[in-house]
Structure formats: structure tokens, C-alpha cells
Enzyme design. Sequence first.
Site, mmCIF file in Angstrom:
data_model
loop_
_atom_site.group_PDB
_atom_site.id
_atom_site.type_symbol
_atom_site.label_atom_id
_atom_site.label_comp_id
_atom_site.label_asym_id
_atom_site.label_seq_id
_atom_site.Cartn_x
_atom_site.Cartn_y
_atom_site.Cartn_z
ATOM 1 N N HIS A 1 5.661 6.032 -1.053
ATOM 2 C CA HIS A 1 6.405 4.777 -1.278
ATOM 3 C C HIS A 1 5.511 3.759 -0.583
ATOM 4 O O HIS A 1 4.925 3.703 0.377
ATOM 5 C CB HIS A 1 7.764 4.818 -0.073
ATOM 6 C CG HIS A 1 7.748 4.756 1.041
ATOM 7 N ND1 HIS A 1 6.894 5.689 1.800
ATOM 8 C CD2 HIS A 1 7.335 4.144 2.106
ATOM 9 C CE1 HIS A 1 6.956 5.701 3.058
ATOM 10 N NE2 HIS A 1 7.411 4.198 3.098
ATOM 11 N N HIS B 1 1.000 -1.614 -0.549
ATOM 12 C CA HIS B 1 0.334 0.218 0.159
ATOM 13 C C HIS B 1 0.819 0.917 0.107
ATOM 14 O O HIS B 1 2.491 1.029 0.172
ATOM 15 C CB HIS B 1 -1.368 0.179 1.166
ATOM 16 C CG HIS B 1 0.144 -0.015 2.572
ATOM 17 N ND1 HIS B 1 -0.053 -0.970 3.122
ATOM 18 C CD2 HIS B 1 -0.095 1.328 3.597
ATOM 19 C CE1 HIS B 1 0.974 -0.753 3.791
ATOM 20 N NE2 HIS B 1 0.893 0.284 4.794
#
Length: 194
Positions: A126, A42
Site C-alpha cells: 500500500h 512509496h
Amino acid sequence: MRLFAAVLPPAGAVAELGAAVDRLRALPGSDTLRWTGREDWHYTLAFLGEVEERLLPELTARLARAARRTDPFALRIHGGGHFGGHTLWAGAAGALPELRLLAERTDAAARRAGVSLTEHRRYHAHLTIARSRTETDLGPYADGLSDFEGAPWPVSRFALVRSARPEPGVPGARPRYATVAGWHLGHRGPEGPG
């Protein structure tokens, strides 16, 4: 409960990155890293930490408002890097200003709902791939992702996710994630888990 708001990539994007990560896992020393599960990949928008259950109604209402105010946008998994010698990640490309705006809105929604956020860092999109408990040279792994370019996909929703810490003393144990609620971007109504 320990919560975070996140954009969850679709199955196709996960499969593309998964093929690249499989190649990284063949590199020497990869068995010393703790690889995150693909089902858990995620892009965190805001880490909320421990949130009292009494704050959930206000928090979910404010997150729904943030979703309504944000139009869908395109994103793709792109490249990679590392934070020091402890965290290996895949990056993002595409509508990064829109992703940052959504992150700012989720952070603001949590603060206005009374969630005590102790840290506020500049947003860096990220997706964590692996972690190391000890200082490790993650350069070769990041280099292996430098040319990675996933296909674009539409970000049309985000989720509020509960994180349960790994079971202590269990080798290889990882945090367990469960979606508490989710909202379509630009959408008018609430959604349930999933």
C-alpha cells in the site's frame, strides 16, 4: 537513524495517482485529513525503525545482496482502501508475488544485519495517501479510488530511506524522507543516494 526500505514509484505513476487524489481532496471534510506529499509516496518493503549507525555497512551489504537476487518486475498503482479510520491508501497490482518476495528479502536482510525488528506482519502493499489523527469515515475516499487503475511501470530498484519525524508543535508538519542508498534489482554493483 529511523529507516525503511521502499519501492519509489516513477514520476508518471505519481502524476496519475495525483490527479485521482486531487479529486478526493475536493470531497467534503478532506481538509481534516493530513495528506502525504507526492514526493514522499512509496511502497514500504520493510520498516526498520531506529537503526544504529554501526549496523549500516552490514545492512547495506545485505540489502545489496537482496537486490541482486531479485529480478525486475512490473507493478501498477491500483484501487485503494483504508486501515480503520486513520489511514487512506492506494493499492498495487501486477507482480505482487515478486513484490512480497522483495519485502521478505529486505526484512530478512535487516534481521541478519542485526536490526532489531519488533514486529513482523503479513505484507500488504500500500501507498499511504492521507492520515487522520481522529477516527474518520474514510469510506468515501477509498470508494473514490476503487476504480483507479494506473499504467504498469517496471520496478527495477528499491531504496533505503531515512525518515525524520515531523517537527513537534508545527501545524501541518510531515515526516521528511531522504534516500540513504539504492540498488538496482539484479544489478551487481553498489549505488549511492538518489
